[in-house]
Scaffold this motif. Structure first.
Motif, PDB file in Angstrom:
ATOM      1  N   PHE A 165      -8.669   5.220  12.279  1.00 15.34           N
ATOM      2  CA  PHE A 165      -7.438   5.385  11.167  1.00 15.34           C
ATOM      3  C   PHE A 165      -7.824   4.073  10.677  1.00 15.34           C
ATOM      4  O   PHE A 165      -7.523   3.094  11.142  1.00 15.34           O
ATOM      5  N   HIS A 166      -8.228   3.867   9.101  1.00  7.56           N
ATOM      6  CA  HIS A 166      -8.282   2.729   8.535  1.00  7.56           C
ATOM      7  C   HIS A 166      -9.488   1.760   9.910  1.00  7.56           C
ATOM      8  O   HIS A 166     -10.392   2.272   9.853  1.00  7.56           O
ATOM      9  N   GLY A 167      -9.045   0.850  10.011  1.00  2.00           N
ATOM     10  CA  GLY A 167     -10.359  -0.101  10.763  1.00  2.00           C
ATOM     11  C   GLY A 167      -9.711  -0.245  12.308  1.00  2.00           C
ATOM     12  O   GLY A 167     -10.390  -0.792  12.815  1.00  2.00           O
TER      13      GLY A 167
ATOM     14  N   GLN B 281     -12.062   7.909   0.677  1.00  2.00           N
ATOM     15  CA  GLN B 281     -10.815   9.114   1.491  1.00  2.00           C
ATOM     16  C   GLN B 281     -11.449   8.750   3.004  1.00  2.00           C
ATOM     17  O   GLN B 281     -12.447   8.565   3.144  1.00  2.00           O
ATOM     18  N   ARG B 282     -10.042   8.850   3.141  1.00  2.00           N
ATOM     19  CA  ARG B 282      -9.784   8.927   5.010  1.00  2.00           C
ATOM     20  C   ARG B 282     -10.906   9.615   5.521  1.00  2.00           C
ATOM     21  O   ARG B 282     -11.234  10.515   5.501  1.00  2.00           O
ATOM     22  N   ASN B 283     -10.968   8.901   7.023  1.00  2.00           N
ATOM     23  CA  ASN B 283     -12.845   9.793   7.639  1.00  2.00           C
ATOM     24  C   ASN B 283     -11.841  10.046   8.261  1.00  2.00           C
ATOM     25  O   ASN B 283     -10.543   9.743   9.545  1.00  2.00           O
TER      26      ASN B 283
ATOM     27  N   ALA C 146       0.726  -1.244   0.153  1.00  2.00           N
ATOM     28  CA  ALA C 146      -0.032   0.392   0.354  1.00  2.00           C
ATOM     29  C   ALA C 146       0.538   1.262  -0.076  1.00  2.00           C
ATOM     30  O   ALA C 146       1.769   1.542   0.673  1.00  2.00           O
ATOM     31  N   ASP C 147       0.909   2.525  -0.755  1.00  2.00           N
ATOM     32  CA  ASP C 147       1.316   3.568  -0.775  1.00  2.00           C
ATOM     33  C   ASP C 147       2.728   3.824  -1.183  1.00  2.00           C
ATOM     34  O   ASP C 147       3.459   4.130  -1.071  1.00  2.00           O
ATOM     35  N   TRP C 148       2.516   2.519  -2.301  1.00  2.00           N
ATOM     36  CA  TRP C 148       5.120   2.406  -2.529  1.00  2.00           C
ATOM     37  C   TRP C 148       4.813   2.357  -3.896  1.00  2.00           C
ATOM     38  O   TRP C 148       5.789   3.010  -4.090  1.00  2.00           O
TER      39      TRP C 148
HETATM   40 MO   LIG Z   1      -1.561   4.269   3.885  1.00  2.00          MO
END
Ligand SMILES: [Mo]
Ligand SMILES: Nc1nc2c(c(=O)[nH]1)N[C@H]1C(S)=C(S)[C@@H](COP(=O)(O)OP(=O)(O)OC[C@H]3O[C@@H](n4cnc5c(=O)[nH]c(N)nc54)[C@H](O)[C@@H]3O)O[C@H]1N2
Ligand SMILES: Nc1nc2c(c(=O)[nH]1)N[C@H]1C(S)=C(S)[C@@H](COP(=O)(O)OP(=O)(O)OC[C@H]3O[C@@H](n4cnc5c(=O)[nH]c(N)nc54)[C@H](O)[C@@H]3O)O[C@H]1N2
Ligand code: SF4
Length: 820
Positions: A711-713, A705-707, A185-187
């Motif tokens: 933080f994720h789950g 979108q980030r809530n 993820a994110d890479w």
């Molecule tokens: Mo992330």
């Protein structure tokens, strides 16, 4: 995407749904205080209270300090801590940490799945720690003896962000030589940026010239936010950006949708999803066309004058000119190195020579040296971007050529800082976007000077490698998360046997958020034995576990936050006793190590491990120990200053907008053609792009979108968050809604040929037409009316970036009619 029916696990897209429905019931064992109970116990005066300096443990965030009030052994309040160096205003999700401590979804006791029940049934039997550890160790050792160490999959996320935990986990996985995962993820974007600016191997994702960012952002003339919503995802950094804006820094946002950054910006550049790469290439074309590039920076700090060989794509070296390489300093393993300087064309002498010595190198042109045709790297770059003028890219980006030219001039008017997010790399062309954006910064000279740079998140603290490495210097075998279903199914990866039989999952709910969630769950459920260690009854626990190991909340153990924002080590003490029978992550791992016969090479217990963690450089020479951290809470482990004063950490020490030996981020064992990997070029998403088969049939780009509350789950167990937002929601544009007879606030089904999800959906003028935005995986699967966003995901990976393309996914929508 592989088939959705697995002969092994029997978990199909249909049964995935059935399984997730069982999650609700599975938390019935729990019991605790919710919002109301906490409100009742709000602090009175200060009698009998203790106040600790606590902090958040979300990986990649600030670790904001706050005063945590403890009364009668319970955390009863959290207050801001104005004297904290940077994190002075904890955000909503920071406050929700307190609620997680007393969540009714805490894991309380070691559990085993009840005899005769199926995984996901939610029927548990309480067991003792001794029984839990001995069951786990006995099983693991049986598999190890019969199938080898690779048969154990240790799947660990960064949650908890505790340096001691991560150190001991790596010592254990390396000692056992198990299989571990790379999160993928994110890479994509980072790998692209690292190719150009160098990979310091430090996990550093921010390339500001000056560190810390908070002291330098106000020196930026122009600050551009790309594909990021820092108000939600980096609230503390956002605050410093707004301060700089107030002081005169101009703010711009590049985003398809209205975000808080777009609202506050001096100008919002509205792009088509996944078209940023086309845009950045056009920006560079304008910069060269208008002569806005920084020639001095290009000459002295980039590969611009280096000569690229036409025959093999490598830089011409002095050895090609018959000059013997000279001895360099030994590398970190003591192995001798040789310096074979890249060559440039000396305009004064009209011949090639060492780029390190030539004062007046040719910046452009092609030459012939010993029968080899060579070309200046800058010429190659200019030829590349000349193919992408604004007039040509305008249609792809859906932005006028005038706006593209305006943004190009802003990018060249330094000092410029780019803050780059994840949104704009969550497509299959993210890697080249990273290369392009770093190249844009290089040609405009916006690196290595104050107020300039590229900002993202996360600086990884230096670890104590003596403690982290296995005593015999053995390593775990890391496989990409994406390949795990296939590895489990075939027992093979890159031609090597991986007969995975058991999994240990900790600090991650990845199965719910991976682009291959369905196949992943299916694969894990086909294993013989699954252990999950978590603070809460997460979906990984309720859906997969045979054995549950209850871990401490961060307030119940000491914490050294390793994935923070500045080069400062944040520490927080244990403030309350662990609830029920929870143990710290570190202690659990040490008990597993002992149970598997590794006791003599592991610390005695978690306190011993904590004390050993900082017995390493740079901590020793900086006077950082647990004692000094207890007094100071946060301590710098590196002096403030320019990050790349001594040159860029690339092979040439220069910014390599042309990379002579580009590598894939991870080796998947595939034969790859690297010819188009040397420099940024226009590449495309697999689905979310006009003209793809998927887009023709399902025309909406399906993104999250980030809530701000979660933080994720982590935090979906927080009562506040769930009270504020009871169900997952989606947002769409008015025109798209009207065209399909959808009313704001109604239930809508989003679907494609892979699956469907039903969410309450609101019309939002800030959402670009052609986009659905849904809440990121903060909510539990059982909170969806029907279906799950994971069912819609596609799972293609760019073999160079080896990363999940979360937004490269399209859908159609229709009103939900209570059935399909
Ligand atoms: Mo992330
Ligand atoms: N649909 C969707 N998928 C996504 C994303 C998304 O937003 N939406 N985001 C993607 C991205 S960018 C990322 S980085 C990944 C993140 O994915 P993960 O790293 O899997 O993060 P979380 O979902 O927060 O899972 C963290 C789990 O760790 C537990 N936990 C928290 N603290 C501790 C602790 O101290 N000890 C232990 N043992 N457990 C702890 C939490 O209770 C939670 O169950 O997800 C990716 N996948
Ligand atoms: N509150 C909270 N904060 C978090 C997290 C969390 O779960 N909750 N997770 C953390 C983690 S692990 C991560 S990776 C980061 C991610 O944080 P960010 O990088 O801020 O990512 P998102 O919040 O997903 O915002 C993505 C933005 O990209 C935009 N976008 C979508 N497609 C495109 C495109 O093609 N081009 C452009 N220019 N923009 C596009 C979207 O409209 C949205 O505004 O957040 C971290 N911070
Ligand atoms: S989540 Fe991040 S910004 Fe919010 S309080 Fe915690 S560390 Fe600070």
């Amino acid at each position: 995407m592989t088939g959705t029916n697995s002969p092994q696990g029997g978990l199909t897209r249909r049964s995935f749904l059935k399984t997730t429905a069982a999650v609700a019931g599975a938390t019935a064992l729990a019991g605790g205080a919710g919002l109301t109970a906490l409100a009742d116990s709000a602090p009175a005066a200060d009698a009998g209270e203790q106040v600790f300096v606590g902090r958040c443990n979300y990986p990649g965030c600030f670790g904001c300090e706050r005063n945590v009030v403890v009364r009668d052994g319970h955390v009863v309040n959290m207050k801001p801590r104005p004297e904290a160096p940077y994190g002075r205003r904890p955000c909503a999700k920071g406050y929700s940490l307190m609620q997680r401590l007393y969540s009714d979804q805490r894991t309380m006791y070691p559990l085993k799945r009840a005899e005769g029940s199926e995984r996901g049934d939610g029927q548990w039997e309480r067991i003792s720690w001794d029984e839990a550890i001995s069951t786990v160790c006995q099983k693991f050792m049986e598999y190890q003896a019969q199938y080898g160490s690779y048969s154990l999959l240790f799947y660990g996320g960064p949650a908890g962000a505790d340096m001691v935990h991560i150190t001991i986990r790596q010592r254990l996985t390396g000692s056992l030589m198990v299989t571990t995962q790379d999160g993928c993820a994110d890479w994509a974007i980072y790998h692209g940026v690292h190719r150009v600016l160098g990979n310091p191997q430090s996990g550093n994702m921010t390339f500001c010239a000056w560190e810390p960012f908070e002291e330098d952002v106000c020196n930026a003339k122009n600050f551009i936010v790309w594909g990021k919503n820092p108000c939600n995802s980096y609230p503390q950094r956002w605050r410093y950006i707004l301060d700089a804006h107030d002081q005169g820094t101009r703010l711009y946002a590049v985003d398809p949708n209205v975000t808080q950054a777009a609202l506050r910006a001096d100008k919002w550049f509205k792009v088509r999803p996944a078209s940023d790469l086309a845009l950045v290439l056009a920006l560079m074309q304008v910069i060269f066309e208008e002569g806005l590039q920084d020639d001095e920076f290009l000459k002295t700090q980039t590969v611009a004058p280096l000569l690229v060989r036409e025959d093999n794509g490598k830089f011409l070296r002095m050895s090609d000119l018959g000059v013997e390489p000279i001895a360099g300093p030994p590398d970190m393993y003591g192995v001798p190195t040789f310096i074979d300087a890249p060559a440039a064309w000396d305009l004064d002498a009209n011949k090639p020579g060492s780029s390190a010595e030539i004062v007046n190198p040719a910046m452009e042109g092609s030459f012939e040296v010993n029968g080899i045709k060579v070309t200046c790297a800058l010429t190659l770059l200019k030829e590349r971007v000349a193919q992408y003028p604004p007039e040509k890219m305008s249609e792809l980006v859906e932005m006028s050529p005038e706006d593209i030219r305006e943004l190009a001039r802003i990018c060249a008017d330094g000092p410029v800082m780019h803050m780059y997010g994840m949104g704009f790399q969550h497509y299959d062309n993210g890697l080249h976007l990273g290369m392009a954006l770093a190249t844009l910064q290089a040609i405009t000279g916006n690196l290595n000077k104050r107020g300039a740079g590229m900002v993202n998140d996360s600086v990884a603290a230096p670890f104590n490698y003596g403690l982290l490495l296995a005593p015999a210097f053995t390593f775990a075998n890391t496989v990409p998360l994406m390949s795990i279903p296939e590895i489990i199914k075939t027992g093979q990866f890159k031609g090597m046997p991986y007969p995975i039989k058991a999994a240990y999952i900790t600090a991650s709910t990845a199965p719910m958020g991976n682009t291959n969630a369905v196949e992943f769950l299916d694969a894990i459920r086909s294993l013989e034995f699954v252990v999950v260690q978590d603070v809460t009854m997460s979906p990984a626990v309720t859906m997969l576990a045979d054995i549950v190991l209850p871990a401490c909340h961060p307030f119940e153990r000491d914490m050294i936050h390793y994935a923070h924002i500045e080069q400062e080590l944040p520490y927080a003490p244990k403030m309350v006793e662990p609830a029920f029978e929870a143990l710290s992550d570190t202690e659990i791992l040490i008990r597993i190590a002992k149970g598997m016969g590794l006791g003599d090479v592991f610390p005695e217990n978690d306190v011993d491990a904590l004390n050993q963690t900082l017995l390493a450089e740079p901590y020793l020479s900086m006077g950082i120990s647990i004692d000094t951290l207890r007094q100071n809470h946060t301590m710098r482990y590196a002096p403030k200053g320019f990050l790349y004063a001594a040159g860029f950490p690339t092979g040439t020490g220069r910014v390599e907008f042309y990379s002579e030996s580009p590598q894939a981020r991870m080796d998947l064992g595939l034969e790859l053609d690297y010819s188009n990997q040397h420099m940024a070029d226009l590449t495309f998403p697999v689905e979310a792009w006009p003209g793809t088969k998927a887009m023709d049939k399902y025309p909406l780009v399906f993104m999250y979108q980030r809530n701000p509350f979660r933080f994720h789950g982590t935090g979906n167990d927080g009562a506040w968050a769930n009270e504020l937002e009871k169900e997952p929601i989606a947002r769409i544009n008015a025109a798209d809604a009207a065209a399909r007879g959808i009313e704001s606030g109604s239930l809508v089904e989003f679907y494609n040929e892979r699956g469907y999800v039903v969410m309450r959906t609101f019309v939002d003028a800030g959402v670009r037409s052609g986009i659905v935005i849904y809440d990121s995986k903060g909510l539990r699967p059982d909170q969806y009316v029907a279906g799950d966003p994971a069912l819609l995901m596609q799972n293609h990976i760019d073999p160079f970036a080896v990363n999940q393309s979360f937004f490269d996914c399209t859908a159609e929508m229709r009103p939900w009619n209570e059935g399909r």
